[in-house]
Design a protein around this motif. Structure first.
Motif, mmCIF file in Angstrom:
data_model
loop_
_atom_site.group_PDB
_atom_site.id
_atom_site.type_symbol
_atom_site.label_atom_id
_atom_site.label_comp_id
_atom_site.label_asym_id
_atom_site.label_seq_id
_atom_site.Cartn_x
_atom_site.Cartn_y
_atom_site.Cartn_z
ATOM 1 N N LEU A 131 -30.047 82.309 36.373
ATOM 2 C CA LEU A 131 -29.766 81.435 37.502
ATOM 3 C C LEU A 131 -30.544 81.947 38.711
ATOM 4 N N VAL A 132 -30.833 81.050 39.632
ATOM 5 C CA VAL A 132 -31.472 81.427 40.884
ATOM 6 C C VAL A 132 -30.513 81.044 42.006
ATOM 7 N N THR A 133 -30.184 82.022 42.858
ATOM 8 C CA THR A 133 -29.247 81.758 43.942
ATOM 9 C C THR A 133 -29.906 80.920 45.031
ATOM 10 N N THR A 134 -29.059 80.294 45.815
ATOM 11 C CA THR A 134 -29.523 79.511 46.955
ATOM 12 C C THR A 134 -28.891 80.069 48.224
ATOM 13 N N GLU A 135 -29.374 79.637 49.350
ATOM 14 C CA GLU A 135 -28.838 80.094 50.628
ATOM 15 C C GLU A 135 -27.346 79.775 50.735
ATOM 16 N N ASP A 136 -26.938 78.642 50.177
ATOM 17 C CA ASP A 136 -25.547 78.209 50.247
ATOM 18 C C ASP A 136 -24.670 78.766 49.133
ATOM 19 N N ASN A 137 -25.275 79.377 48.123
ATOM 20 C CA ASN A 137 -24.491 79.837 46.979
ATOM 21 C C ASN A 137 -25.039 81.157 46.457
ATOM 22 N N LEU A 138 -24.363 82.245 46.778
ATOM 23 C CA LEU A 138 -24.749 83.563 46.273
ATOM 24 C C LEU A 138 -23.815 83.992 45.147
ATOM 25 N N ARG A 139 -23.249 83.007 44.462
ATOM 26 C CA ARG A 139 -22.315 83.270 43.362
ATOM 27 C C ARG A 139 -22.980 82.862 42.044
ATOM 28 N N ALA A 140 -22.822 83.715 41.025
ATOM 29 C CA ALA A 140 -23.358 83.429 39.699
ATOM 30 C C ALA A 140 -22.213 83.466 38.696
ATOM 31 N N ASN A 141 -22.025 82.396 37.955
ATOM 32 C CA ASN A 141 -20.990 82.313 36.925
ATOM 33 C C ASN A 141 -21.648 82.152 35.568
ATOM 34 N N PHE A 142 -21.249 82.994 34.627
ATOM 35 C CA PHE A 142 -21.767 82.932 33.270
ATOM 36 C C PHE A 142 -20.598 82.994 32.303
ATOM 37 N N SER A 143 -20.696 82.279 31.205
ATOM 38 C CA SER A 143 -19.686 82.387 30.159
ATOM 39 C C SER A 143 -20.326 82.048 28.824
ATOM 40 N N LEU A 144 -19.714 82.530 27.781
ATOM 41 C CA LEU A 144 -20.169 82.274 26.420
ATOM 42 C C LEU A 144 -18.943 81.917 25.603
ATOM 43 N N SER A 145 -19.025 80.820 24.857
ATOM 44 C CA SER A 145 -17.890 80.421 24.034
ATOM 45 C C SER A 145 -18.395 79.930 22.689
ATOM 46 N N ASN A 146 -17.485 79.880 21.757
ATOM 47 C CA ASN A 146 -17.796 79.359 20.426
ATOM 48 C C ASN A 146 -17.655 77.847 20.438
ATOM 49 N N SER A 147 -18.468 77.195 19.653
ATOM 50 C CA SER A 147 -18.331 75.746 19.530
ATOM 51 C C SER A 147 -17.516 75.430 18.283
ATOM 52 N N GLY A 148 -16.658 74.463 18.400
ATOM 53 C CA GLY A 148 -15.845 74.058 17.255
ATOM 54 C C GLY A 148 -14.850 75.119 16.871
ATOM 55 N N SER A 149 -14.682 75.324 15.572
ATOM 56 C CA SER A 149 -13.688 76.270 15.072
ATOM 57 C C SER A 149 -14.276 77.651 14.786
ATOM 58 N N LYS A 150 -15.551 77.853 15.065
ATOM 59 C CA LYS A 150 -16.178 79.163 14.821
ATOM 60 C C LYS A 150 -15.623 80.184 15.794
ATOM 61 N N THR A 151 -15.514 81.430 15.328
ATOM 62 C CA THR A 151 -15.085 82.524 16.185
ATOM 63 C C THR A 151 -16.116 83.639 16.108
ATOM 64 N N PHE A 152 -16.120 84.496 17.120
ATOM 65 C CA PHE A 152 -16.992 85.659 17.070
ATOM 66 C C PHE A 152 -16.406 86.653 16.086
ATOM 67 N N PRO A 153 -17.223 87.213 15.199
ATOM 68 C CA PRO A 153 -16.689 88.190 14.254
ATOM 69 C C PRO A 153 -16.245 89.461 14.985
ATOM 70 N N PRO A 154 -15.238 90.163 14.453
ATOM 71 C CA PRO A 154 -14.805 91.410 15.068
ATOM 72 C C PRO A 154 -15.962 92.401 15.133
ATOM 73 N N GLY A 155 -15.993 93.147 16.232
ATOM 74 C CA GLY A 155 -17.027 94.164 16.374
ATOM 75 C C GLY A 155 -17.364 94.417 17.827
ATOM 76 N N ASP A 156 -18.517 95.065 18.030
ATOM 77 C CA ASP A 156 -18.936 95.510 19.353
ATOM 78 C C ASP A 156 -20.030 94.603 19.917
ATOM 79 N N TYR A 157 -19.893 94.293 21.211
ATOM 80 C CA TYR A 157 -20.821 93.407 21.913
ATOM 81 C C TYR A 157 -21.141 94.004 23.284
ATOM 82 N N LYS A 158 -22.170 93.473 23.924
ATOM 83 C CA LYS A 158 -22.465 93.881 25.292
ATOM 84 C C LYS A 158 -23.096 92.725 26.061
#
Length: 79
Positions: free
Chosen positions: A34-61
């Motif tokens: 994302l590139v910030t603007t003068e009016d918005n110095l906030r960055a929102n990020f998220s990651l989700s699964n689509s449908g019924s898939k889930t992330f497998p157990p384990g380590d992430y970063k």
């Protein structure tokens, strides 16, 4: 994330990586910039699964970059 340093046109990037889960290692899952603007110095990020898939157990970063400089790595575990 709200920037306390930086200004408009600051590039904020996240890279989400599967470190060791579901038989995969060091697998990049998603990257977003994302590139910030003068009016918005906030960055929102998220990651989700689509449908019924889930992330497998384990380590992430999540690597967080500010203008191409790594500023923080957040490690987490899915159980």
């Amino acid at each position: 994330m709200t920037l306390t340093e930086g200004n408009e046109e600051t590039h904020v990037k996240t890279v989400w990586t599967n470190l060791n889960a579901g038989g995969a290692t060091n697998q990049k899952l998603w990257e977003k910039e994302l590139v910030t603007t003068e009016d918005n110095l906030r960055a929102n990020f998220s990651l989700s699964n689509s449908g019924s898939k889930t992330f497998p157990p384990g380590d992430y970063k999540i690597d967080i970059y500010l203008d191409d400089e790594l500023i923080q790595t957040v490690r987490y575990k899915v159980q």
